[in-house]
Design an enzyme around this catalytic site. Structure first.
Site, PDB file in Angstrom:
ATOM      1  N   HIS A   1     -11.419   6.828   4.934  1.00  0.00           N
ATOM      2  CA  HIS A   1     -10.532   7.990   5.038  1.00  0.00           C
ATOM      3  C   HIS A   1     -11.315   9.224   4.571  1.00  0.00           C
ATOM      4  O   HIS A   1     -12.092   9.129   3.611  1.00  0.00           O
ATOM      5  CB  HIS A   1      -9.319   7.853   4.103  1.00  0.00           C
ATOM      6  CG  HIS A   1      -8.149   7.105   4.676  1.00  0.00           C
ATOM      7  ND1 HIS A   1      -7.361   6.287   3.893  1.00  0.00           N
ATOM      8  CD2 HIS A   1      -7.605   7.086   5.914  1.00  0.00           C
ATOM      9  CE1 HIS A   1      -6.377   5.771   4.640  1.00  0.00           C
ATOM     10  NE2 HIS A   1      -6.508   6.238   5.866  1.00  0.00           N
TER      11      HIS A   1
ATOM     12  N   ARG B   1      -9.839   5.432  10.946  1.00  0.00           N
ATOM     13  CA  ARG B   1      -8.386   5.350  10.984  1.00  0.00           C
ATOM     14  C   ARG B   1      -7.795   6.365  11.966  1.00  0.00           C
ATOM     15  O   ARG B   1      -7.382   6.017  13.055  1.00  0.00           O
ATOM     16  CB  ARG B   1      -7.817   5.568   9.579  1.00  0.00           C
ATOM     17  CG  ARG B   1      -8.293   4.543   8.547  1.00  0.00           C
ATOM     18  CD  ARG B   1      -7.747   3.162   8.842  1.00  0.00           C
ATOM     19  NE  ARG B   1      -8.113   2.200   7.822  1.00  0.00           N
ATOM     20  CZ  ARG B   1      -7.417   1.975   6.715  1.00  0.00           C
ATOM     21  NH1 ARG B   1      -6.311   2.636   6.473  1.00  0.00           N
ATOM     22  NH2 ARG B   1      -7.820   1.062   5.841  1.00  0.00           N
TER      23      ARG B   1
ATOM     24  N   CYS C   1      -5.244   9.538  -3.049  1.00  0.00           N
ATOM     25  CA  CYS C   1      -4.488   8.629  -2.176  1.00  0.00           C
ATOM     26  C   CYS C   1      -3.040   8.489  -2.639  1.00  0.00           C
ATOM     27  O   CYS C   1      -2.153   8.241  -1.826  1.00  0.00           O
ATOM     28  CB  CYS C   1      -5.110   7.237  -2.171  1.00  0.00           C
ATOM     29  SG  CYS C   1      -6.767   7.159  -1.511  1.00  0.00           S
TER      30      CYS C   1
ATOM     31  N   ASP D   1       0.808  -1.223   0.000  1.00  0.00           N
ATOM     32  CA  ASP D   1       0.000   0.000   0.000  1.00  0.00           C
ATOM     33  C   ASP D   1       0.845   1.280   0.000  1.00  0.00           C
ATOM     34  O   ASP D   1       0.297   2.385   0.117  1.00  0.00           O
ATOM     35  CB  ASP D   1      -0.921   0.018   1.233  1.00  0.00           C
ATOM     36  CG  ASP D   1      -2.235  -0.732   1.013  1.00  0.00           C
ATOM     37  OD1 ASP D   1      -2.670  -0.859  -0.155  1.00  0.00           O
ATOM     38  OD2 ASP D   1      -2.831  -1.177   2.013  1.00  0.00           O
TER      39      ASP D   1
ATOM     40  N   ARG E   1       0.687  -1.732   7.533  1.00  0.00           N
ATOM     41  CA  ARG E   1       1.225  -0.505   6.924  1.00  0.00           C
ATOM     42  C   ARG E   1       2.228   0.221   7.835  1.00  0.00           C
ATOM     43  O   ARG E   1       2.763   1.272   7.449  1.00  0.00           O
ATOM     44  CB  ARG E   1       0.077   0.454   6.533  1.00  0.00           C
ATOM     45  CG  ARG E   1      -0.865  -0.137   5.479  1.00  0.00           C
ATOM     46  CD  ARG E   1      -1.741   0.940   4.834  1.00  0.00           C
ATOM     47  NE  ARG E   1      -0.936   1.875   4.026  1.00  0.00           N
ATOM     48  CZ  ARG E   1      -1.430   2.969   3.439  1.00  0.00           C
ATOM     49  NH1 ARG E   1      -2.695   3.281   3.596  1.00  0.00           N
ATOM     50  NH2 ARG E   1      -0.646   3.749   2.712  1.00  0.00           N
TER      51      ARG E   1
END
Ligand code: ARG
Length: 265
Positions: A164, A135, A258, A65, A90
């Site tokens: 997000h 998140r 992103c 990612d 991540r």
């Protein structure tokens, strides 16, 4: 007014969908790494064509990612607030991005709470819009305001598909945004109506192709090509639009924004 922007991006050399940390990700479904790289290259070419500067961070193996550079930090007035990911998968991206900033002459403040960078913290004019619910921890909004020295407006995300803030809201310029109201709690919807009475309201269909995960330089909005209605509404409001197909990266729950971290010196 459009200005030249500086963006940080990460080539999806090691892009894959091998775990599931958001509803878009299906580790059993096929994906095409080579196509992801081509689609990402096209996005980078679009930014260069618009006159923007694109810096690149070295992609690291084992971090599929890492292409989602927006999650690498939040940069305002040359201050870099580093990140701390919710998910272990991540976690190692945080020091990688912090290292890039240090190598490029920035000091980096390590956050004490979970904070996924521009995925959840977006500069809109003079204020920071800050998402929470999935998140970025609500507690991190206070340290974000303290360190970046801009008023922080907390927005409560309620739909796991829009985990997000940058999947549900796009900052278009100093004055205006586009967003999907249903992705926010009733109170946050009311706050957004007060702050942005002329906002462009996205349809569920456009949000579902990550149409709001768009990058605007104030004049041109780069958005997923599948978000046809949103593009038309943006054009009607006076913005130029460029459609980009990032269908492979969408399989990980990401779009143009992103992939793009704005470096505001
Ligand atoms: N698979 C990534 C995750 O779930 C996608 C991140 C998308 N980034 C963003 N800024 N919305 O963390």
């Amino acid at each position: 007014m459009s200005i030249t922007r500086r963006y940080l991006m990460c080539r999806p050399t090691h892009f894959a969908v091998t775990y599931r940390i958001n509803p878009w990700m299906d580790p059993t479904a096929p994906y095409d790494n080579a196509l992801a790289v081509r689609q990402w290259d096209n996005l980078r070419e679009i930014f260069l064509g618009l006159g923007h500067t694109v810096d690149l961070i070295e992609p690291l193996p084992g971090l599929p990612d890492m292409v989602f550079a927006a999650n690498g930090g939040t940069v305002v007035d040359g201050r870099v607030l580093g990140v701390q990911f919710r998910d272990a998968e991540r976690a190692d991206e945080a020091p990688a991005y912090a290292g890039w900033f240090r190598e490029h002459g920035f000091e980096v403040r390590e956050p004490k709470q979970t904070n996924e960078g521009e995925g959840d913290i977006l500069l809109a004019g003079d204020v920071l819009l800050a998402g929470t619910g999935f998140r970025t921890a609500h507690a991190s909004h206070a340290e974000t305001q303290e360190f970046l020295q801009r008023p922080v407006i907390t927005l409560q995300l309620v739909d796991p598909a829009y985990y997000h803030l940058d999947t549900a809201l796009c900052v278009l310029d100093e004055q205006n945004i586009a967003y999907l109201p249903q992705a926010f709690s009733p109170g946050s919807q009311s706050v957004l109506r007060q702050l942005f009475p002329n906002a462009i309201i996205a349809t569920p269909e456009d949000a579902a192709v990550l149409g709001l995960n768009a990058v605007s330089d104030g004049e041109t909005v780069v958005l997923p090509s599948q978000a046809v209605r949103l593009a038309a509404d943006l054009n009607r409001a006076g913005y130029k639009t460029i459609g980009v197909d990032l269908s492979e990266l969408r399989k990980a729950g990401g779009g143009p924004k992103c992939c793009t971290l704005e470096v505001r010196s």
